[in-house]
Design a protein around this motif. Structure first.
Motif, PDB file in Angstrom:
ATOM      1  N   UNK A  58      68.505  36.457  44.439  1.00 22.03           N
ATOM      2  CA  UNK A  58      67.823  37.725  44.170  1.00 22.03           C
ATOM      3  C   UNK A  58      67.015  38.187  45.383  1.00 22.03           C
ATOM      4  N   UNK A  59      66.348  37.243  46.076  1.00 21.06           N
ATOM      5  CA  UNK A  59      65.616  37.605  47.301  1.00 21.06           C
ATOM      6  C   UNK A  59      66.587  38.092  48.380  1.00 21.06           C
ATOM      7  N   UNK A  60      67.715  37.406  48.514  1.00 24.63           N
ATOM      8  CA  UNK A  60      68.725  37.779  49.497  1.00 24.63           C
ATOM      9  C   UNK A  60      69.264  39.178  49.196  1.00 24.63           C
ATOM     10  N   UNK A  61      69.553  39.467  47.934  1.00 22.00           N
ATOM     11  CA  UNK A  61      70.030  40.802  47.544  1.00 22.00           C
ATOM     12  C   UNK A  61      68.985  41.869  47.846  1.00 22.00           C
ATOM     13  N   UNK A  62      67.727  41.571  47.593  1.00 24.59           N
ATOM     14  CA  UNK A  62      66.658  42.532  47.882  1.00 24.59           C
ATOM     15  C   UNK A  62      66.624  42.849  49.371  1.00 24.59           C
ATOM     16  N   UNK A  63      66.825  41.841  50.223  1.00 24.69           N
ATOM     17  CA  UNK A  63      66.874  42.079  51.668  1.00 24.69           C
ATOM     18  C   UNK A  63      68.058  42.974  52.021  1.00 24.69           C
ATOM     19  N   UNK A  64      69.188  42.735  51.396  1.00 19.14           N
ATOM     20  CA  UNK A  64      70.364  43.579  51.653  1.00 19.14           C
ATOM     21  C   UNK A  64      70.093  45.027  51.266  1.00 19.14           C
ATOM     22  N   UNK A  65      69.534  45.206  50.099  1.00 22.68           N
ATOM     23  CA  UNK A  65      69.313  46.557  49.587  1.00 22.68           C
ATOM     24  C   UNK A  65      68.196  47.279  50.326  1.00 22.68           C
ATOM     25  N   UNK A  66      67.245  46.538  50.886  1.00 23.42           N
ATOM     26  CA  UNK A  66      66.149  47.140  51.631  1.00 23.42           C
ATOM     27  C   UNK A  66      66.472  47.326  53.114  1.00 23.42           C
ATOM     28  N   UNK A  67      67.645  46.893  53.535  1.00 26.30           N
ATOM     29  CA  UNK A  67      67.981  46.897  54.956  1.00 26.30           C
ATOM     30  C   UNK A  67      68.005  48.307  55.548  1.00 26.30           C
ATOM     31  N   UNK A  68      68.378  49.276  54.764  1.00 18.79           N
ATOM     32  CA  UNK A  68      68.455  50.653  55.265  1.00 18.79           C
ATOM     33  C   UNK A  68      67.870  51.616  54.241  1.00 18.79           C
ATOM     34  N   UNK A  69      67.061  52.524  54.753  1.00 20.39           N
ATOM     35  CA  UNK A  69      66.494  53.527  53.859  1.00 20.39           C
ATOM     36  C   UNK A  69      67.596  54.433  53.317  1.00 20.39           C
ATOM     37  N   UNK A  70      68.479  54.863  54.185  1.00 20.16           N
ATOM     38  CA  UNK A  70      69.611  55.700  53.794  1.00 20.16           C
ATOM     39  C   UNK A  70      70.893  54.991  54.209  1.00 20.16           C
ATOM     40  N   UNK A  71      71.576  54.338  53.270  1.00 23.83           N
ATOM     41  CA  UNK A  71      72.784  53.600  53.629  1.00 23.83           C
ATOM     42  C   UNK A  71      73.887  54.505  54.170  1.00 23.83           C
ATOM     43  N   UNK A  72      74.533  54.019  55.208  1.00 25.06           N
ATOM     44  CA  UNK A  72      75.703  54.702  55.760  1.00 25.06           C
ATOM     45  C   UNK A  72      76.929  54.287  54.955  1.00 25.06           C
ATOM     46  N   UNK A  73      78.051  54.952  55.192  1.00 17.34           N
ATOM     47  CA  UNK A  73      79.290  54.620  54.492  1.00 17.34           C
ATOM     48  C   UNK A  73      79.643  53.144  54.676  1.00 17.34           C
ATOM     49  N   UNK A  74      79.510  52.664  55.897  1.00 16.60           N
ATOM     50  CA  UNK A  74      79.814  51.256  56.176  1.00 16.60           C
ATOM     51  C   UNK A  74      78.894  50.331  55.379  1.00 16.60           C
ATOM     52  N   UNK A  75      77.621  50.688  55.278  1.00 18.52           N
ATOM     53  CA  UNK A  75      76.666  49.893  54.512  1.00 18.52           C
ATOM     54  C   UNK A  75      77.052  49.863  53.036  1.00 18.52           C
ATOM     55  N   UNK A  76      77.422  51.030  52.496  1.00 18.80           N
ATOM     56  CA  UNK A  76      77.814  51.101  51.089  1.00 18.80           C
ATOM     57  C   UNK A  76      79.066  50.266  50.842  1.00 18.80           C
ATOM     58  N   UNK A  77      80.005  50.312  51.767  1.00 18.08           N
ATOM     59  CA  UNK A  77      81.229  49.513  51.647  1.00 18.08           C
ATOM     60  C   UNK A  77      80.891  48.020  51.655  1.00 18.08           C
ATOM     61  N   UNK A  78      80.003  47.618  52.549  1.00 16.71           N
ATOM     62  CA  UNK A  78      79.596  46.208  52.622  1.00 16.71           C
ATOM     63  C   UNK A  78      78.908  45.778  51.340  1.00 16.71           C
ATOM     64  N   UNK A  79      77.974  46.590  50.855  1.00 16.23           N
ATOM     65  CA  UNK A  79      77.260  46.253  49.623  1.00 16.23           C
ATOM     66  C   UNK A  79      78.216  46.168  48.435  1.00 16.23           C
TER      67      UNK A  79
END
Length: 171
Positions: A58-79
């Motif tokens: 859960x902590x790891x997921x929170x870091x992933x989701x907080x990594x970018x204020x506005x996710x780019x397409x690549x970020x959304x694909x990775x998530x």
């Protein structure tokens, strides 16, 4: 309870039901008999499945989701890829874990094939990594070749330490 330290490399075999016996050295680091104990499995980019205790996941997921204020397409694909290839791991009272067949297949493990059952569990400090035996050999050989440089980079050894004045003997 102290933070687990998963260390070492252990050969493992999927049984006919797709379970893997956790070695005692790894089991001793977690309280898998605890009523609310849960592991989560996530496909990793290095060809392994990462097993984390639920709170760490859960902590790891929170870091992933907080990594970018506005996710780019690549970020959304990775998530999306991470979320689609993650899930709970069942752990029985004998210390056997059951990872979803879909995740196992992505790393080259297949309980229906005798040759597809050989696995490796590798401690990664606060995580356990699950590999096919062939995947581990390939990763491990590559990682060992660059270990010295990788450790230097990790510890920033090549950065000169700041000095506090002239070197001794030059005053």
């Amino acid at each position: 309870m102290s933070t687990p330290q998963f260390l070492g490399t252990y050969p493992a075999t999927l049984d006919a039901e797709g379970r893997i016996q956790l070695p005692a050295a790894l089991r001793d680091e977690i309280n898998f008999r605890q009523a609310d104990f849960r592991l989560m499995a996530t496909l990793e980019g290095d060809g392994s499945v990462c097993l984390r205790e639920r709170a760490d996941w859960e902590r790891w997921c929170a870091q992933l989701l907080d990594a970018r204020e506005t996710p780019r397409q690549r970020d959304r694909r990775t998530l999306l890829t991470v979320a689609a290839h993650s899930g709970p791991v069942k752990c029985d009272k004998q210390g056997r874990i059951r990872v979803a067949d879909g995740l196992l297949g992505l790393i080259g493990l297949d309980r229906s094939l005798v040759g597809g059952r050989e696995a490796v569990l590798a401690g990664s400090f606060q995580e356990i990594r699950l590999w096919s035996a062939a995947g581990w050999e390939e990763f491990s050989a590559s990682a060992r070749q660059s270990l010295g440089a990788d450790l230097d980079e990790l510890m920033r050894i090549d950065d000169p330490a700041p000095t506090m004045g002239p070197p001794p003997g030059q005053i």
